[in-house]
Design an enzyme around this catalytic site. Sequence first.
Site, PDB file in Angstrom:
ATOM      1  N   ALA A   1      -1.944   0.284   8.809  1.00 46.14           N
ATOM      2  CA  ALA A   1      -3.392   0.088   8.928  1.00 46.14           C
ATOM      3  C   ALA A   1      -4.002   1.179   9.813  1.00 46.14           C
ATOM      4  CB  ALA A   1      -3.681  -1.293   9.494  1.00 46.14           C
TER       5      ALA A   1
ATOM      6  N   GLY B   1       0.839   0.930  12.888  1.00 48.47           N
ATOM      7  CA  GLY B   1       1.391   0.719  11.551  1.00 48.47           C
ATOM      8  C   GLY B   1       0.552   1.403  10.485  1.00 48.47           C
TER       9      GLY B   1
ATOM     10  N   LYS C   1       0.815  -1.225   0.000  1.00 54.06           N
ATOM     11  CA  LYS C   1       0.000   0.000   0.000  1.00 54.06           C
ATOM     12  C   LYS C   1       0.850   1.276   0.000  1.00 54.06           C
ATOM     13  CE  LYS C   1      -4.072  -2.140   2.002  1.00 54.06           C
ATOM     14  NZ  LYS C   1      -5.109  -2.133   3.046  1.00 54.06           N
TER      15      LYS C   1
END
Length: 264
Positions: free
Chosen positions: A137, A135, A73
Site C-alpha cells: 500500500a 508494504g 495487486k
Amino acid sequence: MAEPLKSQPCQLALFGQPVKHSQSPKIHQGFAAQFGLAIDYQLIESSAESLHDKVKGFFAEGGHGANITVPHKQNIMPILDGLTDRAAQAGAVNTLFKRNDQLWGDNTDGDGLVMDLRSKNINLDNAQVLIIGAGGATQGIIPSFLKAGVAEITIQNRSQEKAQQLAALFPRCQSEDHLEGAYDLVIHATSMGHHGLCPELQSHWFGDQTIAYDLSYGQAAEPFLEAARSLNARTVHDGLGMLYGQAALAFEIWTGHSPNIDLS
Ligand code: ATR
C-alpha cells in the site's frame, strides 16, 4: 486509454479475496448513471491459485475492464502484456484494461489518494509526509506523492529494514525520523486497523496543523484516527475518498468519461 466500449452493458469485475462486501459495484453503477451507460460490475472471489485463470476467462468472454484488490495487486502482474509507468513504479496493479487486444495493468491508487487530498484542500506542495507502514500500500502511493511535489517522505515501519529498502527505491524518501517539528501529513498504511489495532504513534509527529489520513475506511480506520485526534491532529480522514478517487480514475480509463465524486 483502453479500447473503445463495444457493447453494453459493459462487463467489469473486481478480483480479490474477500470481495463480498466491496463498495465498488455501487460506486461504478453511480458513475455509469452519470453518463447513461449500462455496466455489469461483478465481484469475483479469487484465490491465488485461481486468479490467473479467472481473469483470463473473464476477458476471453468479453470483459472490458477489471479492478484487482487485496491480496492480488502483485500476484496479477505475471500474466499482463504491459504495465503503465505508474503501475511499474508502484510495483502493483489495481486496474486492468485491454489495449490492442493485449491485457494491461495500471495503478490508480496513488493518484486517487492525491485527488481526494486535493478535493479536501490539503496542500501537498513542499509538504513533509510521514507514512507508517512499508508494504504494498505504501509503495503504491509514493510515486503519486512525489509527482504531486511533496518535499520529503519519511517511512516508519515495524521492520526498519523494510522501510529502508522501500525508501531506497525512490528519490526524496528516507526512513529516519529526523524532522524537528511536526509533519504536515501523517498517513497510516499498515493493515493493523483491520484487527482493531493502531501502531505506536510519537506525539512529536503531530502538531496543530497536521493532517492525519488512514488508507482504510470505516471501522478499520478508527483506531488510528482516534489516536491521531487525541494527539491533536488538525483534521483526520479515512480512506473512503481515496476509494472513490481510484475508482473514478479506473472508470475514466475504461470509458473515457471522468465522473463527479459525491461523498455525501
Ligand atoms: P499491504 O500490501 O496492504 O501494504 P503488507 O505488504 O502485508 O500489506 O504490509 C502491511 C504493513 O503493515 C507492513 O508494513 C507491516 O509491517 P512489517 O513490514 O514489519 O511486517 C505492517 N503491519 C502489519 N501488522 C502489523 C503489526 N501488528 N504491527 C506493526 N506493523 C504491522
